[in-house]
Design an enzyme around this catalytic site. Structure first.
Site, PDB file in Angstrom:
ATOM      1  CG  LEU A   9       3.246  50.635  12.264  1.00 29.81           C
ATOM      2  CD1 LEU A   9       3.553  50.798  13.756  1.00 29.81           C
ATOM      3  CD2 LEU A   9       2.123  51.577  11.846  1.00 29.81           C
ATOM      4  CB  ALA A  10       6.501  51.367   5.935  1.00 32.66           C
ATOM      5  CG  ASP A  97      12.167  47.225  11.119  1.00 32.55           C
ATOM      6  OD1 ASP A  97      11.157  46.656  11.597  1.00 32.55           O
ATOM      7  OD2 ASP A  97      12.897  47.983  11.784  1.00 32.55           O
ATOM      8  CG  ASN A 163       6.566  44.901  21.867  1.00 32.25           C
ATOM      9  OD1 ASN A 163       5.845  44.111  21.269  1.00 32.25           O
ATOM     10  ND2 ASN A 163       6.510  46.209  21.677  1.00 32.25           N
ATOM     11  CG  HIS A 316      34.788  25.508 -18.462  1.00 32.12           C
ATOM     12  ND1 HIS A 316      35.145  24.245 -18.047  1.00 32.12           N
ATOM     13  CD2 HIS A 316      34.929  25.510 -19.804  1.00 32.12           C
ATOM     14  CE1 HIS A 316      35.501  23.527 -19.094  1.00 32.12           C
ATOM     15  NE2 HIS A 316      35.379  24.274 -20.169  1.00 32.12           N
ATOM     16  CG  ASN A 330      29.534  21.373 -25.765  1.00 37.29           C
ATOM     17  OD1 ASN A 330      29.615  20.767 -24.704  1.00 37.29           O
ATOM     18  ND2 ASN A 330      30.539  22.094 -26.241  1.00 37.29           N
ATOM     19  CE1 TYR A 340      22.566  48.457 -23.277  1.00 38.03           C
ATOM     20  CE2 TYR A 340      24.846  48.697 -22.569  1.00 38.03           C
ATOM     21  CZ  TYR A 340      23.569  49.217 -22.710  1.00 38.03           C
ATOM     22  OH  TYR A 340      23.296  50.490 -22.270  1.00 38.03           O
TER      23      TYR A 340
END
Length: 426
Positions: A9-10, A97, A163, A316, A330, A340
């Site tokens: 049920l959505a 949900d 329920n 890092h 490395n 991009y």
């Protein structure tokens, strides 16, 4: 197990979420809530998964069949919309949900509901506010009545058996019984719970499984539980997490045995982390990151759509996106894979045992061959051949007596004078 159809049920509007995204598509640990439900029910091979959706929704990519509930007339009306698609002897009905619902809960419902026209999942909640109360017939484990919170009396609200909103029906039974459901309630809706007198009561083992999502706060709460379950399962498979509370791993992520994950790490969907890795602290492994064995991804490293070979170290302050990185590479601090161009993403390839100097920028598409080197601070736009070193920076020039031309000279003089005065004080 008899053939079972599943009806999700959505069609609810989800107005309390206060945003424009359809409620079943809000994500919990990287997956839409609707996908969590589908994953749970697919494990026992239902005949069909049918979603009842609103007129403006399209969940067809998640389920086998969809039907539209044109008007929001209640849960019984929503199920009635799905009747033309139901072909199995039995059906499970579940709200869209409930992302914490498990396969075990559903199998338990089917097995314990055998021989009954209907069965439902329940939970015993210390704080049952908001849930429909289940009133059993005496000491028997069957339903006398289910009363919604808004319709309950003061005494009924004191009950703790609630329920869950997950039902098992014999198809022939519910197709008859639903015709007797009326709108005689505070919402003037057709409640599916009115078709459940005599239904078998099946209580879930973990009450968290029934938690639903109607608000952003509830979404955050179930997400926290889901992530704890994910982390617990990963640790049970031989992975060390220094601080599970600050480690965020999506549902469809695999992590190899012997890996150590440090605080502040985020690992997103469709990623596979190999054995004996060291990840973090504060590493962000985005979608489709795949690492080999003995890979080190350190603090403030971000990866995306990257395949990283065995024994490679990315210590890092680095971004590795849309890349294939070989073994024993490395990658120095501050390296950026420039993937991009403003319109399209491009791939960068780095061969085995390559050495990428600190603060390098690799402008894709580009390839660094095996055992090649990039000099620190270089912007690499062309391929670097095997055993070569790519240098792309201006040669350093030192300009003598430049300090005196800068305003720092006056500041330094004033600073020294002030400190000389302090030194003279007793």
């Amino acid at each position: 197990m008899s053939e079972v159809d599943v009806v999700i049920l959505a069609a609810g509007k989800g107005s309390r979420m206060k945003d424009d995204l359809s409620k079943p598509l809000h994500k919990v640990a990287g997956l839409p809530m609707l996908e969590w439900i589908c994953r749970a029910v697919r494990k026992f091979n239902p005949k069909n998964i049918i979603a009842v959706q609103g007129a403006d929704e399209d969940f067809s990519s998640y389920v086998d069949e969809t039907v539209v509930q044109k008007e929001q007339l209640g849960s019984a009306d929503a199920l009635r919309c799905a009747f033309p698609k139901i072909d199995a002897e039995k059906l499970i009905v579940i709200n869209a949900d409930m992302p914490l619902m498990t396969e075990n809960d559903l199998v338990d419902l089917v097995e314990k509901g055998e021989g009954f026209d209907a069965a439902l999942l329940t939970a015993d909640l210390k704080k049952p506010f908001g849930y429909g109360r289940v009133i059993p017939v005496g000491e028997r484990n069957v339903v006398e009545q289910i009363v919604e919170e808004r319709d309950a009396t003061a005494d009924q609200k004191k009950l703790h058996l609630v329920n869950a909103g997950v039902y098992l029906f014999r198809a022939d039974y519910i197709k008859r019984a639903i015709n007797n459901v009326t709108t005689d309630n505070s919402q003037s809706e057709y409640y599916l719970t009115d078709a459940l007198p005599g239904a078998k009561i099946v209580q879930v083992a973990d009450w968290h499984d029934i938690l639903g999502v109607n608000t952003q706060q509830q979404l955050a709460a179930v997400s926290k539980i889901a992530r704890k379950r994910i982390n617990d399962q990963i640790m049970a498979n031989g992975v060390t997490m220094i601080d599970p509370l600050t480690t965020y791993i999506d549902a469809n992520v695999l992590v190899g045995t012997g890996t150590i994950i440090k605080p502040g790490t985020v690992i997103e969907h469709d990623s596979v982390i190999g054995a004996e890795n060291e990840i973090g602290p504060y590493a962000h492994l985005r979608e489709k990151t795949v690492t080999g064995i003995d890979v080190h991804i350190g603090n403030f490293v971000e990866t995306k759509n990257a395949k990283i070979g065995d024994h490679t170290h990315i210590g890092h302050l680095t971004y590795v996106g849309d890349a294939e990185v070989g073994q024993a590479v490395n990658i120095g601090a501050g390296t950026i894979f420039v993937n991009y161009d403003g319109k399209n993403k491009h791939m960068t390839k780095v061969g085995d045992r390559a050495f990428i100097g600190s603060n390098s920028k690799l402008v894709a598409p580009v390839e660094i061959a095996s055992e090649a080197i990039t000099a620190a601070g270089s912007t690499i736009t062309d391929n670097v051949d095997q055993h070569a070193m790519g240098i792309a920076r201006q040669r350093q020039t030192n300009k003598s007596d430049f300090w005196q031309r800068m305003p720092h000279e006056d500041f330094a003089t004033e600073y020294d004078a002030k400190h000389d005065q302090r030194d003279d004080q007793p």
